[in-house]
Design a protein around this motif. Structure first.
Motif, PDB file in Angstrom:
ATOM      1  N   LYS B 103       0.826  -1.213   0.000  1.00 55.79           N
ATOM      2  CA  LYS B 103       0.000   0.000   0.000  1.00 55.79           C
ATOM      3  C   LYS B 103       0.862   1.266   0.000  1.00 55.79           C
ATOM      4  O   LYS B 103       0.693   2.151  -0.843  1.00 55.79           O
ATOM      5  N   SER B 104       1.790   1.315   0.951  1.00 54.80           N
ATOM      6  CA  SER B 104       2.631   2.513   1.047  1.00 54.80           C
ATOM      7  C   SER B 104       3.490   2.669  -0.192  1.00 54.80           C
ATOM      8  O   SER B 104       3.720   3.786  -0.664  1.00 54.80           O
ATOM      9  N   THR B 105       3.958   1.546  -0.720  1.00 58.55           N
ATOM     10  CA  THR B 105       4.785   1.591  -1.927  1.00 58.55           C
ATOM     11  C   THR B 105       4.019   2.252  -3.063  1.00 58.55           C
ATOM     12  O   THR B 105       4.526   3.157  -3.738  1.00 58.55           O
ATOM     13  N   PHE B 148       1.776  11.549   5.821  1.00 59.28           N
ATOM     14  CA  PHE B 148       2.536  10.314   5.987  1.00 59.28           C
ATOM     15  C   PHE B 148       1.982   9.437   7.094  1.00 59.28           C
ATOM     16  O   PHE B 148       1.347   9.920   8.034  1.00 59.28           O
ATOM     17  N   GLN B 149       2.300   8.139   6.959  1.00 54.41           N
ATOM     18  CA  GLN B 149       1.938   7.166   7.983  1.00 54.41           C
ATOM     19  C   GLN B 149       2.549   7.592   9.317  1.00 54.41           C
ATOM     20  O   GLN B 149       1.950   7.484  10.363  1.00 54.41           O
ATOM     21  N   SER B 150       3.790   8.110   9.240  1.00 53.89           N
ATOM     22  CA  SER B 150       4.464   8.541  10.472  1.00 53.89           C
ATOM     23  C   SER B 150       4.660  10.058  10.441  1.00 53.89           C
ATOM     24  O   SER B 150       5.773  10.543  10.379  1.00 53.89           O
ATOM     25  N   ALA B 224      -3.148  10.237   1.705  1.00 49.20           N
ATOM     26  CA  ALA B 224      -2.930  10.065   3.135  1.00 49.20           C
ATOM     27  C   ALA B 224      -2.643   8.607   3.436  1.00 49.20           C
ATOM     28  O   ALA B 224      -3.447   7.726   3.128  1.00 49.20           O
ATOM     29  N   ASP B 225      -1.470   8.370   3.997  1.00 45.83           N
ATOM     30  CA  ASP B 225      -1.056   7.011   4.349  1.00 45.83           C
ATOM     31  C   ASP B 225      -1.406   6.773   5.813  1.00 45.83           C
ATOM     32  O   ASP B 225      -0.718   7.250   6.706  1.00 45.83           O
ATOM     33  N   GLU B 226      -2.478   6.040   6.019  1.00 43.74           N
ATOM     34  CA  GLU B 226      -2.984   5.779   7.372  1.00 43.74           C
ATOM     35  C   GLU B 226      -3.025   7.035   8.231  1.00 43.74           C
ATOM     36  O   GLU B 226      -2.351   7.114   9.262  1.00 43.74           O
ATOM     37  N   PRO B 227      -3.814   8.007   7.835  1.00 41.00           N
ATOM     38  CA  PRO B 227      -3.845   9.267   8.589  1.00 41.00           C
ATOM     39  C   PRO B 227      -4.458   9.093   9.968  1.00 41.00           C
ATOM     40  O   PRO B 227      -4.298   9.948  10.832  1.00 41.00           O
TER      41      PRO B 227
END
Ligand SMILES: Nc1ncnc2c1ncn2[C@@H]1O[C@H](COP(=O)(O)OP(=O)(O)OP(=O)(O)O)[C@@H](O)[C@H]1O
Ligand SMILES: [Mg+2]
Lengths: 403, 308
Positions: B103-105, B148-150, B224-227
């Protein structure tokens, strides 16, 4: 992004780690200050030598007893220099390039004046010609005369150090000092020569030759003969004439087996000046090394900073910072570091050079100031750009993953 | 409610031509999209915002190679065909899948933060692979808002400066910048935390700063990566509310999530397994409001389409 904005970012970056920025600046500061100061000291000492060449007079020659280097085995017997030798040299028929001759005996004696005691390092017995040949000028009173010499009068001309040590601020002329038990009347005081040697040239008492011989050294040999050539260009022919005359006087036929040495003041000082040159180069090298170390400091800090902030660079790139802006920020940071450090270094160097260091009055070389600062900034730019460029070229995600 | 967050450009010289023209394609949603004419990228309709073809991403080489994105097997050759994905303007896509499914990729490639090993990616009709470093930075700055996720906030930088940063890189004037950053922070409910540095904010607050930073330039696309990955249910609801409203104003949203609760907000749910898309479900029409806002439109429609 305008330049002001970039500057603000850079200042922010530096302020984020004050101690580290401060230490880096200190490194550059020391490097730049060292270059300026050490070169100024070296320059100051050669300047002093140059000055004393001028003070001594460029057309004087010194004749000393003893064989020259490399000819020690040649002379079977060493005849001392005598007043007769000096008289022979003063013959202008055989020595047309010689203007005047002053035989010299030298000793060291304790001088007393109203309970004040002072050890005079150089008590010189000579002829009045000495004053001109050695470029010694009287500021108070007068020189002693040929008449004083003929009559062995107990008169003396004293150096400025001797004068202040014995008489303080009072005018020494006309006063009587006791030198090694013999009373001398001071007739003149010499101008301050100043100097950089081990011996203070102003700590001197000059008296008529027979007086000094009578009181201290005896009527034997002379320490040296000071000869003044007719002009600066005449020193070489004069040197040859002296050699020929003295060979005749001492009965020497082999020119490689002399028992005396003729040296010109200038040649002595040239040697000293070249020694000084070496000294300056050495100081310069030390200074350059410290500047280099300062530069390595900047490089190191920039490497550490950029590595540490690679993630931050990734974030900035991810939100759209162009590579140029990021490079600009880091370059401005390293330039600021080196510029502020270098600027403070220049200030410290210039302030430091106002003080006398190990007896030498430093003379700042303007090129060293510009050069040191330019080198510091160039190092900052060059070594700052390398790591910054490396980090700014990463893809954002690579930079973000950096650990 | 939603303040005017339009990005004012300094001048046309600032932006390459292709990007200028497409940047104007901000909301409102294209009417042609409603007729399905944009879907196949016909010459008369606007191209899809995201058009990914045969995308592959492989990490490492040989034995140790990880195929983070590979797509389905080609029955004829037995080779992987790569991932295909098109996202229309105004869509709200939730990408789901187990950890490590890619997913993030995918998201990083869509966000122009990473480059694929092979395959093509067209963003608003522009082939991203053909853009140079400077054009890429403009795309990241103007067209994409990435959360970002982080979080990924700039360390030691107060929230306000943090949100101003993308505007600073875009060359927006200082006063303008401040005003918009304040508006964006107020929008995410952090009006009273402007001077706080990341280490002085809670996880949820940091995430909201990241959201504010992503939307301050009014990008056409919010990624949005896992916001809401690190947020409690209340903060999750707040962040999702913001995302819903942004989508309602016509912005394309792609978000990654593990939670069905979050996925319910999306108009379309894409499921990834081992680097390939296994499921693609539409929950609501592209040109309508997001499902969570469907019953009562929370915003007057004029706010969203206002082209000022
Ligand atoms: N830089 C990398 N080098 C090597 N392998 C990587 C790299 N980045 C990701 N991977 C691998 O690619 C695969 C997909 O990773 P990705 O980050 O896309 O997963 P994800 O679906 O986002 O997972 P999560 O839900 O945990 O965030 C994983 O197997 C991961 O190990
Ligand atoms: Mg992930």
């Amino acid at each position: 992004m305008n330049p002001f904005e970039t500057l603000r970012f850079a200042v922010g970056g530096l302020a984020a780690n004050k101690v580290r920025s401060g230490l880096t600046m200190l490194g550059v500061l020391i490097g730049v200050a060292a270059v300026i100061l050490l070169l100024a000291v070296g320059n100051g000492s050669s300047q002093a030598v140059k000055d004393s060449i001028e003070k001594l007079g460029t057309n004087s020659l010194t004749v000393t007893s003893g064989a020259g280097f490399g000819a020690t085995g040649g002379a079977t017997t060493t005849k001392p220099l005598t007043v007769d030798d000096a008289r022979a040299l003063a013959d202008t028929k055989t020595n047309p390039d010689v203007r005047s001759v002053a035989p010299e005996v030298t000793t060291s004696q304790t001088a007393l004046y109203q309970g004040t005691s002072h050890t005079v390092s150089q008590v010189v017995g000579t002829y009045p010609a000495y004053f001109e040949a050695s470029n010694s000028k009287v500021v108070k009173g007068d020189y002693f005369s040929a008449d004083d010499v003929l009559n062995s009068r107990k008169v003396a001309v004293i150096g400025s150090t001797t004068a202040t040590d014995l008489f303080g601020t009072a005018d020494p002329v006309g006063k009587q000092l006791v030198l090694g038990g013999t009373p001398f009347t001071v007739v003149g005081e010499l101008a301050t020569k100043g100097g950089t040697g081990f011996q203070d040239p102003d700590d001197v008492v000059i008296a008529p030759l027979p007086t000094v011989q009578n009181a201290f050294t005896g009527f034997g040999s002379l320490n040296q003969i000071l000869v003044e050539a007719t002009s600066a260009t005449a020193t070489t022919p004069a040197q040859n004439e002296i050699t020929t005359t003295l060979m005749g006087q001492h009965g020497i036929s082999d020119p490689t087996a002399l028992d005396f040495r003729v040296s010109s003041q200038t040649s002595l000082l040239t040697t000293q000046a070249s020694t000084n040159q070496t000294f300056t180069v050495l100081l310069g090298a030390v200074a350059a090394i410290s500047l280099l170390v300062g530069g390595i400091g900047i490089t190191n800090i920039m490497l550490v900073t950029v590595t540490e902030r690679t993630r931050e660079i990734g974030i900035r790139k991810a939100i759209g910072a162009p590579k140029g802006v990021i490079l600009g920020q880091f370059l401005t940071e390293s330039t600021l570091l080196s510029l502020v450090g270098g600027g403070l270094g220049v200030a410290v160097g210039l302030i430091g050079s106002r003080f006398t260091i190990v007896g030498i009055k430093p003379v700042v070389i303007p090129e060293s100031v510009v050069g040191a600062l330019a080198i510091a900034v160039a190092i900052g730019l060059f070594f700052g750009s390398y790591p910054a460029n490396r980090a700014a070229s990463l893809r954002p995600i690579e930079a973000l993953r950096h650990e | 409610m939603i303040p005017r967050l339009r990005l004012r450009r300094r001048g046309p010289a600032d932006v390459p031509g292709a990007i200028v023209s497409s940047a104007e394609n901000d909301p409102p949603p294209d009417p042609l999209a409603a007729h399905g004419l944009a879907a196949d990228g016909g010459p008369w309709g606007p191209p899809p915002v995201i058009d990914v073809r045969s995308l592959m991403k492989t990490y490492g080489h040989g034995e140790a190679a990880v195929h983070a994105l590979a797509g389905p097997y080609d029955p004829a050759t037995g080779e992987r065909r790569g991932v295909d994905l098109t996202v229309k303007r105004g869509d709200f896509v939730a990408v789901m899948g187990s950890s490590g499914s890619g997913k993030s990729t995918l998201m990083n490639i869509i966000g122009c933060l990473d480059v694929p090993t092979s395959g093509s990616y067209r963003l608003d009709g522009i082939d991203v692979g053909g853009l140079d470093e400077h054009q890429l930075s403009l795309v990241r700055n103007r067209k994409i808002g990435f959360v970002f996720q982080s979080f990924n906030l700039v360390p030691r930088t107060p929230a306000l400066a943090q949100v101003e940063l993308p505007l600073a890189y875009a060359g927006v004037r200082s006063a303008d910048r401040r005003q918009r950053a304040v508006a964006a922070l107020t929008l995410v409910g952090l009006g009273d935390r402007m001077d706080h540095r990341p280490n002085e904010l809670s996880g949820g607050q940091q995430q909201r700063v990241a959201v504010a930073r992503a939307l301050v330039t009014s990008p056409a696309m919010l990624l949005a990566d896992e916001p809401t990955g690190n947020l409690d249910s209340r903060s999750t609801a707040e962040v999702l509310g913001i995302v819903d409203r942004l989508n309602a104003t016509g912005r394309t949203v792609v978000l990654i999530t593990h939670e069905d609760e979050v996925a319910r907000h999306a108009k379309r749910v894409v499921r990834l397994v081992d680097g390939q898309i296994t499921e693609d479900v539409r929950q609501a029409p592209v040109d309508g409001p997001p499902p969570a806002m469907a019953p009562v439109p929370a915003l007057p429609s004029s706010t969203g389409g206002d082209p000022r």
